[in-house]
Structures are given as structure tokens and as C-alpha cells.
Scaffold this motif. Sequence first.
Motif, PDB file in Angstrom:
ATOM      1  N   GLU A 240       4.297  -7.214  -5.756  1.00 19.52           N
ATOM      2  CA  GLU A 240       4.627  -6.187  -6.750  1.00 19.52           C
ATOM      3  C   GLU A 240       3.508  -6.049  -7.775  1.00 19.52           C
ATOM      4  N   GLU A 241       2.967  -7.202  -8.207  1.00 21.03           N
ATOM      5  CA  GLU A 241       1.878  -7.179  -9.185  1.00 21.03           C
ATOM      6  C   GLU A 241       0.609  -6.584  -8.564  1.00 21.03           C
ATOM      7  N   SER A 244       0.970  -2.898  -8.469  1.00 15.78           N
ATOM      8  CA  SER A 244       0.842  -2.382  -9.833  1.00 15.78           C
ATOM      9  C   SER A 244      -0.620  -2.300 -10.254  1.00 15.78           C
ATOM     10  N   LYS A 245      -1.357  -3.359  -9.931  1.00 11.35           N
ATOM     11  CA  LYS A 245      -2.783  -3.375 -10.297  1.00 11.35           C
ATOM     12  C   LYS A 245      -3.564  -2.297  -9.530  1.00 11.35           C
ATOM     13  N   LYS A 247      -2.356   0.541  -8.498  1.00 11.08           N
ATOM     14  CA  LYS A 247      -2.001   1.825  -9.090  1.00 11.08           C
ATOM     15  C   LYS A 247      -2.779   2.065 -10.372  1.00 11.08           C
ATOM     16  N   GLU A 248      -2.937   0.987 -11.150  1.00 10.61           N
ATOM     17  CA  GLU A 248      -3.700   1.097 -12.396  1.00 10.61           C
ATOM     18  C   GLU A 248      -5.160   1.447 -12.140  1.00 10.61           C
TER      19      GLU A 248
END
Length: 252
Positions: A240-241, A244-245, A247-248
Motif C-alpha cells: 500500500e505504501e 502511494s509513493k 502515485k506521489e
Amino acid sequence: MKVLVPVKRVIDYNVKVRVKADGSGVDLANVKMSMNPFDEIAVEQAIRLKEAGQAEEVIAVSIGVKQSQETLRTALAMGADRAILVIAADDVHTDIEPLTVAKILAKVVEEEQPGLVLCGKQAIDNDMNATGQMLSALLGWSQATFASEVEVAGDKAKVTREVDGGLQTIEVNMPTVISVDLRLNEPRYASLPNIMKAKKKPLDEKTAADYGVETAPRLEIVSTAEPETRAAGIKVGSVEELVSKLKEAGAV
């Protein structure tokens, strides 16, 4: 048939290249130099053609500074019969441009009358990949580039080329210029007896002026810089992290 093999003196491929502090070029002070790896492959192929009875003589030629004698002696130790050094610069930092090299080689070809020119596809210092093609145009000869297989039969040469989409096999008329790729062969090591014998093999010295070729550069190096240092990575604790990274960073 004579086979002519151009060889170039370059920074050894194992050496980490350093840029001068003023950015004017590459620092060559106390740096190990050796034969361009693709040229080694070309020398090896020429020697194999001679061993197979398809060539009578292998001639190595180098264009550059006087120190290129060492490179030619390496070619002679591998099995070349004789060598020609064309001194075209006094400063080891001077890189003779491909068109100038091709013009000098064209004069050497006219003088020596080889049936085949085998050269490396490019030099690992400037990656120009142009000399072989220019030489072919100047001579009006056929050409085959990026060769991974070479078969010579009579007045034809069958060459397998490495292209973006895979492999391409072509047939060219002799005489021809062939530039060789990495997978053509594995060059032999020069044995100590052959290194000693190479010292007695003929090595002729000439200059670019002997061939009436002007060596003044047409290109100017504005600046030289090392590539940017790669940024350090980061560790993530879960998928998940990670998502997220990504996507950032705009990667997803």
C-alpha cells in the motif's frame, strides 16, 4: 586477399573516466589505455579469416598520436602481419574526427588495395559509430554494419546484422567494409612468445600530410560533465505504501 583493420587507442574499458576540473575534457593523466574492444573483435575476425585460408595478410592501421604504437603492437601480437601508424595529432587529448579518419583510411586502402576492411562498429570513447559508413561512401564500396556473423565466399560476403528488431542477414559484394558488433567472436589473448615476435614485425610510420588530408577539427567541444549522481532509493513497509509513493511520484 588482404584484410585491413583500423584500430583505435582508447581509455581501457575497466577504467573509471574522470572529467577535468575545468570541464574542458576527459582527464587522461596516468590513465591506462588499450585497444578499443570492438576493434579487438575486428582483429580477431581478420586473423580467423587468415587461419581459414580466406586471407593472405592482415594489416592493422591506427590514426592518432605516436603512443598508438602500443595499440598496434597488441594487434601484431594477436596475429596481424604488419601495421601502419598514421600520426595525425601530437596531443593525446586530441580526438581525430570520423570524417578525417575515413579520408585517411581511404588513402591507405588505395595504397594497400585490400579486399576487405574490418572495423569496430564504434569507439567506446566518443561512440560516434560513423567511420566505417563514411569510409564505405568515400570508397564507393558496399557496407555491412553491426555484424554478429561473417562468411566470406568468393566475391560475396554474407553478414548477419544485429538490428533493433532482431537479426538481419544480407549479402554484399566484395570488396566491402564491415563493422563488427560485440557477439561476433571472443578475441584471443596475446601469448608471451607472440608479444616478443610482435616487436620484430614491420610497423610503418606516416603522417596525415603524407596522404594530403587536413586534420583540423570541424567540431568544438563546448563542455564536458559527468552524469548526475543517482538519487538514493527509499524503503517501504508495505504494498500500500509502495503504491502511494508511486502515485506521489506520478509513476502510476
